[in-house]
Write a protein that holds these residues in place. Sequence first.
Motif, short mmCIF file in Angstrom:
data_model
loop_
_atom_site.label_atom_id
_atom_site.label_comp_id
_atom_site.label_asym_id
_atom_site.label_seq_id
_atom_site.Cartn_x
_atom_site.Cartn_y
_atom_site.Cartn_z
N GLU A 87 0.84 -1.21 0.00
CA GLU A 87 0.00 0.00 0.00
C GLU A 87 0.87 1.26 0.00
O GLU A 87 0.63 2.19 -0.76
CB GLU A 87 -0.93 -0.01 1.21
CG GLU A 87 -1.86 1.18 1.25
CD GLU A 87 -2.77 1.14 2.48
OE1 GLU A 87 -3.02 2.23 3.03
OE2 GLU A 87 -3.20 0.04 2.88
N LEU A 88 1.90 1.27 0.85
CA LEU A 88 2.80 2.42 0.90
C LEU A 88 3.59 2.53 -0.41
O LEU A 88 3.75 3.63 -0.94
CB LEU A 88 3.75 2.31 2.09
CG LEU A 88 4.75 3.47 2.24
CD1 LEU A 88 4.04 4.81 2.37
CD2 LEU A 88 5.65 3.21 3.45
N ARG A 89 4.08 1.40 -0.92
CA ARG A 89 4.80 1.43 -2.19
C ARG A 89 3.94 2.03 -3.29
O ARG A 89 4.39 2.87 -4.07
CB ARG A 89 5.26 0.03 -2.59
CG ARG A 89 6.15 0.06 -3.85
CD ARG A 89 6.48 -1.31 -4.37
NE ARG A 89 5.24 -1.92 -4.84
CZ ARG A 89 4.95 -3.21 -4.77
NH1 ARG A 89 5.79 -4.04 -4.24
NH2 ARG A 89 3.80 -3.66 -5.22
N ASP A 90 2.67 1.65 -3.34
CA ASP A 90 1.76 2.20 -4.35
C ASP A 90 1.54 3.69 -4.14
O ASP A 90 1.50 4.45 -5.11
CB ASP A 90 0.42 1.45 -4.33
CG ASP A 90 0.55 0.01 -4.81
OD1 ASP A 90 1.59 -0.33 -5.42
OD2 ASP A 90 -0.39 -0.76 -4.57
N LYS A 91 1.41 4.13 -2.89
CA LYS A 91 1.24 5.56 -2.61
C LYS A 91 2.45 6.36 -3.07
O LYS A 91 2.32 7.48 -3.58
CB LYS A 91 1.01 5.79 -1.11
CG LYS A 91 -0.39 5.44 -0.65
CD LYS A 91 -0.52 5.47 0.87
CE LYS A 91 -0.34 6.83 1.48
NZ LYS A 91 -0.64 6.82 2.94
N VAL A 92 3.63 5.78 -2.88
CA VAL A 92 4.87 6.46 -3.27
C VAL A 92 5.00 6.49 -4.79
O VAL A 92 5.26 7.54 -5.39
CB VAL A 92 6.09 5.78 -2.61
CG1 VAL A 92 7.39 6.27 -3.23
CG2 VAL A 92 6.08 6.02 -1.11
N THR A 93 4.80 5.35 -5.43
CA THR A 93 5.04 5.28 -6.88
C THR A 93 3.98 6.02 -7.70
O THR A 93 4.25 6.41 -8.83
CB THR A 93 5.18 3.83 -7.38
OG1 THR A 93 4.00 3.10 -7.03
CG2 THR A 93 6.41 3.18 -6.80
N VAL A 94 2.79 6.23 -7.14
CA VAL A 94 1.77 6.97 -7.88
C VAL A 94 2.18 8.44 -8.07
O VAL A 94 1.65 9.12 -8.94
CB VAL A 94 0.38 6.85 -7.19
CG1 VAL A 94 0.26 7.76 -5.99
CG2 VAL A 94 -0.73 7.10 -8.18
N THR A 95 3.17 8.89 -7.32
CA THR A 95 3.65 10.27 -7.47
C THR A 95 4.61 10.42 -8.65
O THR A 95 4.98 11.54 -9.01
CB THR A 95 4.38 10.75 -6.20
OG1 THR A 95 5.57 9.99 -6.01
CG2 THR A 95 3.48 10.64 -4.97
N ALA A 96 5.01 9.31 -9.25
CA ALA A 96 5.96 9.33 -10.37
C ALA A 96 5.31 9.92 -11.62
O ALA A 96 4.10 9.83 -11.82
CB ALA A 96 6.48 7.93 -10.66
N SER A 97 6.15 10.50 -12.47
CA SER A 97 5.68 11.13 -13.70
C SER A 97 5.63 10.17 -14.88
O SER A 97 4.90 10.41 -15.83
CB SER A 97 6.60 12.29 -14.08
OG SER A 97 6.64 13.24 -13.06
N ASP A 98 6.45 9.12 -14.85
CA ASP A 98 6.49 8.19 -15.98
C ASP A 98 6.97 6.82 -15.52
O ASP A 98 7.33 6.62 -14.35
CB ASP A 98 7.37 8.73 -17.11
CG ASP A 98 8.80 9.01 -16.69
OD1 ASP A 98 9.38 8.21 -15.91
OD2 ASP A 98 9.37 10.01 -17.15
N GLU A 99 7.01 5.89 -16.44
CA GLU A 99 7.40 4.50 -16.12
C GLU A 99 8.83 4.39 -15.60
O GLU A 99 9.11 3.57 -14.74
CB GLU A 99 7.22 3.60 -17.35
CG GLU A 99 5.79 3.31 -17.70
CD GLU A 99 5.06 2.54 -16.60
OE1 GLU A 99 5.65 1.61 -16.02
OE2 GLU A 99 3.89 2.87 -16.33
N ASP A 100 9.75 5.20 -16.14
CA ASP A 100 11.14 5.16 -15.67
C ASP A 100 11.23 5.55 -14.20
O ASP A 100 11.99 4.94 -13.43
CB ASP A 100 12.03 6.07 -16.52
CG ASP A 100 12.25 5.55 -17.92
OD1 ASP A 100 12.07 4.33 -18.15
OD2 ASP A 100 12.61 6.36 -18.81
N GLU A 101 10.47 6.56 -13.80
CA GLU A 101 10.47 6.98 -12.40
C GLU A 101 9.85 5.91 -11.51
O GLU A 101 10.36 5.64 -10.42
CB GLU A 101 9.73 8.31 -12.24
CG GLU A 101 10.49 9.49 -12.80
CD GLU A 101 9.80 10.82 -12.54
OE1 GLU A 101 8.70 10.85 -11.93
OE2 GLU A 101 10.37 11.85 -12.95
N ILE A 102 8.77 5.30 -11.98
CA ILE A 102 8.14 4.22 -11.21
C ILE A 102 9.14 3.09 -10.99
O ILE A 102 9.31 2.60 -9.87
CB ILE A 102 6.87 3.70 -11.91
CG1 ILE A 102 5.77 4.76 -11.88
CG2 ILE A 102 6.39 2.40 -11.28
CD1 ILE A 102 4.56 4.43 -12.74
#
Length: 177
Positions: A87-102
């Motif tokens: 859940e935390l990982r998803d909250k963090v990665t949803v802030t990314a701008s693109d696939e490379d950032e994710i």
Amino acid sequence: MRARNSKRLVIDTDVAQASGDEDATDPRAINCRDFLKEVRSQDHRVVMTREISDEWKRHRSGFALEWRVSMDARRRIDRIKPPENKELRDKVTVTASDEDEIEAMQKDFHLLQAALATDQTVISLDETGRQLFKRASQQVGEIRNIIWVNPDRATEEQPITWLQNGAPPEPHRQLSA
């Protein structure tokens, strides 16, 4: 038993890989080696999850291997198994701008999980990851207080002095800063 001022530090593999021996001339190799030596001399501890340990085994310098063996002999490696927090990982990665950032954030999320389970301190050379997690911390309160220190930024961050002072959780070192 932990020394009163010792901290449990999550040290990214990139620091181990970059550390050089006493003959090193590259500034990054020297900075990483000197940082690791100071961790040992100040009675700080290193946090190892299975993932971090496996990475260290695959990507280490000769100096880092000797250092890890000496830390193990001193019983200053804390082996932990933090709970996986999707859940935390998803909250963090949803802030990314693109696939490379994710991808970059997912690759290093285990460092944050280990930090959250211990003294909330990450040691890493990865400035890209740091900036991504800094941006995420503006929306994800759970990671705001994590301290991130780069041992190769000797002038700007003075990591050796910080260790000598007990590695305090100074606000300007937090992801939220």
